[in-house]
Design a protein around this motif. Structure first.
Motif, PDB file in Angstrom:
ATOM      1  N   ASN A 205      28.784  46.106  45.461  1.00 30.44           N
ATOM      2  CA  ASN A 205      28.252  46.982  44.835  1.00 30.44           C
ATOM      3  C   ASN A 205      27.308  45.720  44.448  1.00 30.44           C
ATOM      4  OD1 ASN A 205      26.994  48.050  42.497  1.00 30.44           O
ATOM      5  ND2 ASN A 205      28.738  48.932  41.764  1.00 30.44           N
ATOM      6  N   MET A 206      25.854  45.570  44.805  1.00 32.86           N
ATOM      7  CA  MET A 206      25.230  44.875  43.978  1.00 32.86           C
ATOM      8  C   MET A 206      24.500  44.565  42.521  1.00 32.86           C
ATOM      9  SD  MET A 206      24.325  42.322  46.656  1.00 32.86           S
ATOM     10  CE  MET A 206      22.925  41.715  46.054  1.00 32.86           C
ATOM     11  N   LYS A 207      24.333  46.344  42.224  1.00 34.85           N
ATOM     12  CA  LYS A 207      24.604  46.158  40.523  1.00 34.85           C
ATOM     13  C   LYS A 207      25.494  46.123  40.031  1.00 34.85           C
ATOM     14  CE  LYS A 207      21.700  50.193  41.437  1.00 34.85           C
ATOM     15  NZ  LYS A 207      21.568  51.961  41.359  1.00 34.85           N
ATOM     16  N   ASN A 208      26.562  45.613  40.494  1.00 37.27           N
ATOM     17  CA  ASN A 208      27.559  45.251  39.543  1.00 37.27           C
ATOM     18  C   ASN A 208      28.261  43.887  40.429  1.00 37.27           C
ATOM     19  OD1 ASN A 208      29.574  45.326  37.898  1.00 37.27           O
ATOM     20  ND2 ASN A 208      31.154  46.207  38.823  1.00 37.27           N
ATOM     21  N   PHE A 209      27.658  43.027  41.056  1.00 34.85           N
ATOM     22  CA  PHE A 209      27.678  42.015  42.264  1.00 34.85           C
ATOM     23  C   PHE A 209      28.501  41.090  41.126  1.00 34.85           C
ATOM     24  CE2 PHE A 209      26.687  37.862  43.838  1.00 34.85           C
ATOM     25  CZ  PHE A 209      26.474  37.891  45.180  1.00 34.85           C
ATOM     26  N   ASN A 210      28.299  40.279  40.023  1.00 29.22           N
ATOM     27  CA  ASN A 210      29.801  39.260  39.695  1.00 29.22           C
ATOM     28  C   ASN A 210      30.631  39.961  39.599  1.00 29.22           C
ATOM     29  OD1 ASN A 210      26.842  37.621  39.120  1.00 29.22           O
ATOM     30  ND2 ASN A 210      27.069  38.562  37.066  1.00 29.22           N
ATOM     31  N   ALA A 211      31.137  41.555  39.483  1.00 30.08           N
ATOM     32  CA  ALA A 211      32.503  42.431  38.868  1.00 30.08           C
ATOM     33  C   ALA A 211      32.938  41.704  40.522  1.00 30.08           C
ATOM     34  CB  ALA A 211      32.336  43.454  38.267  1.00 30.08           C
ATOM     35  N   ASP A 212      32.172  41.794  41.625  1.00 32.82           N
ATOM     36  CA  ASP A 212      32.537  41.992  43.004  1.00 32.82           C
ATOM     37  C   ASP A 212      32.758  40.799  43.109  1.00 32.82           C
ATOM     38  OD1 ASP A 212      33.309  45.071  43.376  1.00 32.82           O
ATOM     39  OD2 ASP A 212      31.131  44.844  44.370  1.00 32.82           O
ATOM     40  N   LYS A 213      31.888  39.410  43.080  1.00 35.00           N
ATOM     41  CA  LYS A 213      32.341  38.161  43.293  1.00 35.00           C
ATOM     42  C   LYS A 213      33.285  37.410  42.774  1.00 35.00           C
ATOM     43  CE  LYS A 213      30.259  35.686  40.637  1.00 35.00           C
ATOM     44  NZ  LYS A 213      28.949  34.534  40.127  1.00 35.00           N
ATOM     45  N   GLU A 214      33.783  38.308  41.367  1.00 29.65           N
ATOM     46  CA  GLU A 214      34.538  37.575  41.030  1.00 29.65           C
ATOM     47  C   GLU A 214      35.994  38.245  41.677  1.00 29.65           C
ATOM     48  OE1 GLU A 214      34.684  34.711  38.115  1.00 29.65           O
ATOM     49  OE2 GLU A 214      33.067  34.739  38.856  1.00 29.65           O
ATOM     50  N   ALA A 215      35.970  39.510  42.581  1.00 36.23           N
ATOM     51  CA  ALA A 215      37.315  39.637  42.626  1.00 36.23           C
ATOM     52  C   ALA A 215      37.445  39.639  44.160  1.00 36.23           C
ATOM     53  CB  ALA A 215      37.213  41.534  42.975  1.00 36.23           C
ATOM     54  N   ILE A 216      36.119  39.046  44.817  1.00 29.40           N
ATOM     55  CA  ILE A 216      36.203  38.400  46.100  1.00 29.40           C
ATOM     56  C   ILE A 216      36.411  36.881  45.695  1.00 29.40           C
ATOM     57  CG2 ILE A 216      34.361  37.128  47.473  1.00 29.40           C
ATOM     58  CD1 ILE A 216      32.692  40.125  47.519  1.00 29.40           C
ATOM     59  N   ARG A 217      36.299  36.211  44.830  1.00 30.96           N
ATOM     60  CA  ARG A 217      36.589  35.133  44.499  1.00 30.96           C
ATOM     61  C   ARG A 217      38.001  34.693  44.782  1.00 30.96           C
ATOM     62  NH1 ARG A 217      34.586  31.034  40.954  1.00 30.96           N
ATOM     63  NH2 ARG A 217      34.211  33.156  39.403  1.00 30.96           N
ATOM     64  N   GLU A 218      39.279  35.911  44.294  1.00 34.73           N
ATOM     65  CA  GLU A 218      40.241  35.905  43.980  1.00 34.73           C
ATOM     66  C   GLU A 218      41.051  36.128  45.376  1.00 34.73           C
ATOM     67  OE1 GLU A 218      42.111  37.664  41.091  1.00 34.73           O
ATOM     68  OE2 GLU A 218      40.693  37.068  39.071  1.00 34.73           O
ATOM     69  N   VAL A 219      40.314  37.053  45.958  1.00 36.30           N
ATOM     70  CA  VAL A 219      40.570  37.071  47.693  1.00 36.30           C
ATOM     71  C   VAL A 219      40.887  36.022  48.217  1.00 36.30           C
ATOM     72  CG1 VAL A 219      40.606  38.586  49.797  1.00 36.30           C
ATOM     73  CG2 VAL A 219      40.687  39.209  47.575  1.00 36.30           C
ATOM     74  N   TYR A 220      38.864  35.104  48.194  1.00 34.80           N
ATOM     75  CA  TYR A 220      39.042  34.053  49.077  1.00 34.80           C
ATOM     76  C   TYR A 220      40.223  33.241  48.780  1.00 34.80           C
ATOM     77  CZ  TYR A 220      36.137  30.367  51.346  1.00 34.80           C
ATOM     78  OH  TYR A 220      36.191  29.001  51.955  1.00 34.80           O
ATOM     79  N   ASN A 221      40.107  32.840  47.575  1.00 30.61           N
ATOM     80  CA  ASN A 221      41.353  31.747  47.612  1.00 30.61           C
ATOM     81  C   ASN A 221      42.902  31.857  47.765  1.00 30.61           C
ATOM     82  OD1 ASN A 221      39.587  29.769  46.589  1.00 30.61           O
ATOM     83  ND2 ASN A 221      39.458  30.449  44.911  1.00 30.61           N
ATOM     84  N   LYS A 222      43.192  33.587  48.084  1.00 32.01           N
ATOM     85  CA  LYS A 222      44.749  33.216  48.284  1.00 32.01           C
ATOM     86  C   LYS A 222      45.263  34.363  49.770  1.00 32.01           C
ATOM     87  CE  LYS A 222      46.153  35.629  43.860  1.00 32.01           C
ATOM     88  NZ  LYS A 222      46.200  37.146  43.189  1.00 32.01           N
ATOM     89  N   ALA A 223      43.629  34.344  50.327  1.00 35.12           N
ATOM     90  CA  ALA A 223      43.805  35.752  51.701  1.00 35.12           C
ATOM     91  C   ALA A 223      44.020  33.876  52.874  1.00 35.12           C
ATOM     92  CB  ALA A 223      42.928  36.285  52.346  1.00 35.12           C
TER      93      ALA A 223
END
Length: 373
Positions: A205-223
């Motif tokens: 969701n580009m309108k909610n980019f920062n929130a999605d970005k933070e969630a992606i960060r957690e996945v990236y560092n765990k996955a």
């Protein structure tokens, strides 16, 4: 007379960045890196990697001509995480001369030895979060975005110095018409099954980019926590990378898997910006490079599937295939010519199998080498 110097001035840094342009001047597959991006990556105070780790750059000269370059890298976070004493080399380029390559590697070895390291790994520029690997198969075309390129003789020269294989990295390619339509269509059924477990596949969701970005960060560092040599990005490193990628991001190529508001997996593909960079002389945005970059973006007809990760506990459910499949659907809908999925570890069947099932063809290999000090 050949000799090695430590890079210590802005002029020497510029020469370090520019050397590959001279080395590959007659190679039609060579893509120049953007000068400003390389300068920032290699400069303390510019890129957040330098806040926790350190590098030393070296140039090899024959008389007054540069004939090689290399970086010695002390990735402090890597050694803390794995409790190892491993150093890295990166940004390696050299003429086809055994003495030159030997001098460069001796400089790296000596620098790393003073810090108590017992092994050298590479090439890695600066970590596995950036470009890494030595191209060993697939010299028939330019590299795609954010993938390395080197001459075919590099492997032989490094093996002559005692470097051996640590692991191979794979790159797969899809072209228009060669991917499996049947496999892609089966994804609808897999998605329906996932939805019964409250897992939905959606675009960023580009309108909610920062929130999605933070969630992606957690996945990236765990996955990627169990992947070879992976070191989680610091918050500053992730923000730095996300800021750059957002400039070229197409939401159709950033797909998330979500369960009740929690992101459990994601896949990201980026436009193959190298289609434009190959035309930007010496990687300079001025005076004409920026115009080429801005006007050429809409003409790009290839992508690189850069990242795909699913956190532990959600693997082997079909999420990986759905993430890849949705990107391939967009690839087809936009009538693009090719997609590269890279890189993956050679033994990572959980990722490689879905790529191959959808029709990805293994077409390039890269190698991480190692040598005891």
């Amino acid at each position: 007379m050949k000799n090695i110097i430590r890079v210590s001035t802005k002029k020497e840094l510029a020469a370090f960045i520019d050397f590959p342009h001279e080395l590959y001047a007659n190679d039609t597959n060579y893509v120049p890196e953007l000068f400003i991006a390389q300068r920032d990556l290699l400069s303390p105070g510019k890129h957040p990697f330098h806040e926790h780790s350190e590098i030393q750059l070296f140039l090899a000269y024959e008389e007054d001509k540069i004939v090689g370059r290399i970086a010695a890298i002390n990735n402090t976070n890597h050694n803390k995480l794995y409790n190892t004493k491993e150093g890295f080399f990166g940004f390696f380029d050299a003429v086809n001369d055994h003495e030159v390559v030997s001098l460069l590697m001796d400089a790296v070895k000596d620098w790393l030895s003073t810090k108590g390291f017992n092994k050298i790994l590479g090439p890695v520029n600066l970590s596995t979060n950036e470009t890494c690997g030595l191209l060993i198969e697939g010299f028939d075309g330019p590299p795609v975005a954010m993938m390395p390129y080197n001459a075919a003789y590099y492997l032989q020269r490094l093996e002559q110095l005692g470097f051996v294989k640590n692991v191979d990295l794979r790159a797969y390619r899809y072209t228009t018409g060669n991917y499996s339509e049947r496999s892609v269509k089966l994804l609808d059924k897999i998605e329906e099954r996932l939805q019964r477990n409250d897992i939905v596949i959606r675009k960023i969701n580009m309108k909610n980019f920062n929130a999605d970005k933070e969630a992606i960060r957690e996945v990236y560092n765990k996955a990627w926590d169990k992947n070879l040599g992976f070191v989680p990005m610091t918050d500053k490193e992730f923000d730095y990378t996300a800021k750059d990628l957002k400039l070229i991001l197409d939401p159709d190529f950033c797909i998330l898997a979500e369960q009740k508001g929690k992101i459990v997996g994601f896949a990201l593909a980026i436009p193959d910006i190298n289609q434009i960079q190959i035309k930007i002389k010496r990687g300079r945005l001025f005076p004409t490079g920026l115009i080429k970059l801005l006007t050429g973006k809409k003409k790009i007809d290839g992508i690189r599937i850069l990242l795909l990760g699913v956190i532990d506990g959600y693997r082997k459910m079909g999420i990986e295939a759905c993430l890849y499949g949705n990107i391939i659907k967009s690839f087809s809908a936009k009538k693009m010519k090719y997609a590269e999925a890279s890189w993956t570890l050679e033994h990572n069947d959980m990722i490689n199998r879905p790529i191959e099932d959808i029709g990805g063809v293994l077409y390039r290999k890269y190698r991480i080498l190692e040598k005891a000090i």
